[in-house]
Design an enzyme around this catalytic site. Structure first.
Site, PDB file in Angstrom:
ATOM      1  N   GLY A 127       0.972  -1.049  -0.032  1.00  0.00           N
ATOM      2  CA  GLY A 127      -0.068   0.023  -0.173  1.00  0.00           C
ATOM      3  C   GLY A 127       0.703   1.329   0.120  1.00  0.00           C
ATOM      4  N   ARG A 155       0.752  -4.993  -5.220  1.00  0.00           N
ATOM      5  CA  ARG A 155       1.426  -6.237  -4.567  1.00  0.00           C
ATOM      6  C   ARG A 155       1.517  -7.482  -5.783  1.00  0.00           C
ATOM      7  NH1 ARG A 155      -2.491  -3.566  -1.239  1.00  0.00           N
ATOM      8  NH2 ARG A 155      -1.695  -3.408   0.807  1.00  0.00           N
ATOM      9  N   ASP A 179       5.059  -4.985   5.993  1.00  0.00           N
ATOM     10  CA  ASP A 179       5.519  -6.460   6.428  1.00  0.00           C
ATOM     11  C   ASP A 179       5.450  -7.390   5.148  1.00  0.00           C
ATOM     12  OD1 ASP A 179       2.827  -6.482   6.166  1.00  0.00           O
ATOM     13  OD2 ASP A 179       2.283  -7.626   8.063  1.00  0.00           O
ATOM     14  N   THR A 233       4.519   2.512   5.535  1.00  0.00           N
ATOM     15  CA  THR A 233       2.793   2.069   5.541  1.00  0.00           C
ATOM     16  C   THR A 233       2.446   3.131   6.775  1.00  0.00           C
ATOM     17  OG1 THR A 233       1.719   0.492   6.548  1.00  0.00           O
ATOM     18  CG2 THR A 233       3.906   0.487   7.477  1.00  0.00           C
ATOM     19  N   ASP A 246       0.248   2.181   8.871  1.00  0.00           N
ATOM     20  CA  ASP A 246      -0.115   1.308   9.794  1.00  0.00           C
ATOM     21  C   ASP A 246       0.841   1.673  11.226  1.00  0.00           C
ATOM     22  OD1 ASP A 246      -2.372   0.783   8.335  1.00  0.00           O
ATOM     23  OD2 ASP A 246      -1.494  -1.132   7.707  1.00  0.00           O
ATOM     24  N   ASP A 254       2.845  -0.605  12.054  1.00  0.00           N
ATOM     25  CA  ASP A 254       2.715  -1.800  12.534  1.00  0.00           C
ATOM     26  C   ASP A 254       4.142  -2.541  12.490  1.00  0.00           C
ATOM     27  OD1 ASP A 254       2.536  -2.183  10.009  1.00  0.00           O
ATOM     28  OD2 ASP A 254       0.756  -3.631  10.160  1.00  0.00           O
ATOM     29  N   ARG A 260      -6.653  -3.027  10.238  1.00  0.00           N
ATOM     30  CA  ARG A 260      -7.326  -4.078  10.351  1.00  0.00           C
ATOM     31  C   ARG A 260      -6.771  -5.026  11.457  1.00  0.00           C
ATOM     32  NH1 ARG A 260      -7.048  -5.727   4.103  1.00  0.00           N
ATOM     33  NH2 ARG A 260      -7.727  -3.526   3.966  1.00  0.00           N
TER      34      ARG A 260
END
Lengths: 327, 327, 327, 327
Positions: D14, D75, D106, D129, D131, D133, D175
């Site tokens: 993304g 992707r 990731d 990213t 996120d 994360d 998510r």
């Protein structure tokens, strides 16, 4: 010391975006811990004059996103005198205020430090200044918003610079510190950054600006107002002599750098500080500034905080980064 | 006149947000009508030098939202001479360009007017200037973005003004025209607006600023750079004498007013103008500036457009509106 | 009719950016003309319940730049009944309010129209709705802000669309009117715009989206929520069938379109309307909506204003413009 | 290992704001250290297909402020297969590319990890990213921009919520991680924040929302898309049952969270990472993700970075902070 029942909160010195988020957090935390909270208007000036308002949950509704400070702020000459501080102390006593949270910069904490020493009155400081020039915290409230305001302004200026193949010299805030200039200069993709912490060699600057001018004629130079080269207009004069055919413009961003909606980082930082300040007072802390170091809350005595040592970023590594990026 | 096959497009004079949207519309419309389109770099300077690029649909992808101009812009001394324009004409002929669309302001159209007269070459003008100072159109491309940039900056300054109970004097663009000052002053909720079109009486200003100062000490005065009072710094000096105890600050917004993403209105206006300009050339129009009057497209001869008569808003009715609102 | 001494002002229906600027202008103009002004909370609901606040210059300080409405707004079922309106009338009489300014959209004016007829009470309407769907004014307060909010959101979505070569279907507000979709679609550079006023042919849409897909794979389709094709999710489903290999995403912008700082245009429009509404009441006008047509103030009877005829832009000329630009 | 002469750079997964700033820094640093640099289009997909472009200083001019990625991203299913990675390796060899910098999350690093192991090819990863994360860095590129986009959207929604006394349930990205929700929820002054890391008790939520509803009826609940309560629409349904008279609305912010101009923090972080990645490759590092921990650059093996342990903020201390602030 007796148990704290009523906390006074004030903002002092130059306003910074996020001060309202800090006030909100102080008020909410005080209520959470079942304390009263009193707003003091116009900083130490209002403290001396007894301009107090009682605050509740609703007083701070819908302010987290607003620039400036709902408590207003001022610089106080009276608080620099023993008599002024004495009067302030009497106002606090008369109004049953047991502890104080002061949101501001080094001037604010210098005053607070004297006050704590003279009256043994509990005071915690919150770093609220766009300059990020306090030891004991990685970031001050308002700094992140200010550097974003700068890059948004420079993005606009670059549109014009690109369209006209111009060299722009943009002056940003920072009388003693180049931190705003350094970070916003990297963020704005500036071709050169002039800061008080590094001696400005005009020859080096000229070489740097000549580099690749054929490929990319538009250039941005960021100048901290306290740079030894003497501010943007002075730099402009010097460069106009060196580059007679270059279309050189000067822009001083000025007061827009203090206002505006705080960024998420400033809102979160201010929220965290406000809650931790109330908790610190409850735990009996006093005479200390709250800060965030390596993402953890840390307290630093006022005397150390005002020593202006937040120089991590003005290191050779950062200056080399600027050199590489502005290639 | 032969059928047009290849349209040249250039931007000239000061850049204005929305110029890219106009270029995009010209290119798309040309393709739609099965014409070629040639981009001319750096305005009339590039026209004289033959800095031409062929443009297609992809050349203008993803630019509608960008400030500045991808064709770059410049002011050209050469084009003010007969020889310069002769050379420009020869470049157009040599490159089989049959018609020209020029995006700019009054300087641009003054040159275009001479060019049309001398060479009977088809030229249509698009009003692209933040000043909104052209007759024949209610709005120029860039004006709406500029006034929004101003009010966003003044909103930030008001945060600081409110927090400190300060008087701010903010200088905005407008050497000959007070339109940016007037509209952004109303939008920013200024307490006074000084424009070249209305004589500034300092006494009246002082009265106005004294009014209600007890209730609301923070004030904003917007000054057009061409105001007869002499710019923001001069006004600041005068007011500091009149209000010795007032905390008065001056801010010159400067070049940020030219850049930035265009507003929706500027993008739509530019898009509409770009398409209509191509259609106008196809229909045989020349020597005219395209405009929008009462929401309709209208063409105005260059000679009339540059007469700077867009004074609707500088009417007594608007000045009274300012007086009422800044109560 | 007796001379008006006390004007009531309320906001009703969906909130729109600029309502606060309108309230401010009403209050300032009332004070200018030496009238009292009473704020009525929560629209007709508060009118029926007597939720009144006295307003002065300070009540409207520092609100011109805020979204929403400080008077709050609501939809009122009671005001649709004769009894509800009777109660409202009694509240006005009991509080010595002589005239009413209502800021809202067609529902607001439908109620106001009945009220004027039943009680011969002076009411002027101000068009405050993001939908721009009222006859008698070129623009409603909030429309310009809403379309700018949309294009700023779509600019962000385009970053992602470009990076991934995706097709995005973006739903914007507009149950009955495609005006937001049309103008923001042009401003955002959308490849297709689906509006209730034009029948959506899926085949035509597919052809349009296939065009030039090799050159520029990322595409944006703007869909008004009231489009006959059935909203963005439905359009997404259909297109996924037609383009199985295309990465298609749907985004519904939703409520962010109602909020935010008003643009300069909305602030100026609202300011002008607010002042003119007070002046209209003083001149004895009633039962009319104030509007701006061709840059002039105009009054239109409520009965005509709510007929939703603001279709200038949904003309074949505008639809052709979209076709050319989205080439 | 031979000396590196040509570095390939790609973005994958993304898109995140700041990726362009990272690409720019990689290119500038490579040039500074006298290396060649090759841009690889569309992530691993382009790597397998040999979609390579040579990059120089000019390729990355004027992109630091742009969202998305000029190298595009995708992707890649093929890169998950041994054959795909083999083909990628052959493309690199055929084009004399000696080392790779991959910017992504990731999934990107999982693929890179395999690639390094299989071909002993030097690869450094940059965390890009929204996120946040990834273990091994306090912040990922894009996170700060995303949370600012969220709070700006919620600020707009609050205008509407306040005006109508509504409860809004706003769904944000995340998510598997509640980090965006947590930080933007604090920054937006949300009354409740629902995240995957903390079990959502609907009863507790109801109690919290009932609290002080009389004083302040408008409320904002932020829900991470991966929350166990099932997303904003589901939460809306449940709350509508509990509060039948409350005006409850749902808004899913969606893809706007990925785009937009990067904040200063993201630009600086990306710039720093890009330079350090090139320097890391020169020093012989491989198979590691670069990160910033406690303001210092740190390298973490891919295998550890993708373990999603960046849970500092999802600690009891932060959850208590939320509880206090949303009082």
């Amino acid at each position: 010391m007796d148990k704290i029942k009523n906390i006074g909160v004030l903002t002092s010195g130059g306003d910074a975006p996020g001060m309202n988020a800090a006030i909100r957090a102080v008020v909410r935390a005080a209520i959470y811990y079942e304390l009263q909270v009193t707003g003091i208007l116009r900083g130490y000036e209002g403290l001396i004059n007894g301009d107090f308002i009682s605050m509740d949950r609703k007083s701070v509704a819908n302010i987290i996103q607003r620039g400036g400070t709902i408590l207003k702020t001022a610089r106080s000459d009276d608080f620099r005198t023993k008599q002024g501080r004495q009067k302030a102390y009497e106002q606090l006593k008369a109004n049953q205020i047991d502890a104080l949270i002061v949101i501001g910069g080094d001037g604010t904490f210098t005053g607070a430090n004297l006050f704590v020493q003279e009256f043994n009155f509990p005071v915690i400081g919150l770093p609220g200044t766009i300059d990020n020039d306090l030891a004991g915290t990685d970031f001050t409230i308002g700094y992140d918003t200010a550097i974003n305001t700068v890059i948004n302004a420079v993005d606009k200026i670059r549109d014009t610079a690109e369209s006209h193949d111009r060299l722009f010299i943009v002056e940003v805030m920072g009388r003693d510190s180049g931190l705003i200039a350094l970070r916003s200069g990297i963020g704005a993709g500036a071709e050169a950054i002039l800061i008080p912490e590094a001696k400005t060699g005009i020859d080096g600057l000229v070489t740097r600006l000549e580099h690749g001018r054929k490929d990319k004629a538009s250039k941005i130079v960021i100048v901290a107002e306290g740079d030894d080269a003497g501010g943007a207009f002075k730099v402009g004069e010097v460069l106009r002599e060196k580059f007679p055919s270059y279309d050189i413009r000067v822009s001083v961003l000025g007061h827009i750098q203090r206002g505006g909606k705080p960024t998420c980082m400033d809102r979160v930082l201010a929220s965290r500080f406000g809650v931790a300040a109330v908790e610190g007072l409850i735990q009996g802390k006093s005479g200390e500034m709250i800060g965030q170091v390596n993402r953890e809350i840390r307290f630093t005595p006022f005397g150390q905080a005002i020593k202006h040592i937040n120089a991590e970023e003005i290191s050779p590594a950062w200056l080399k980064l600027v050199e590489i990026l502005s290639l």
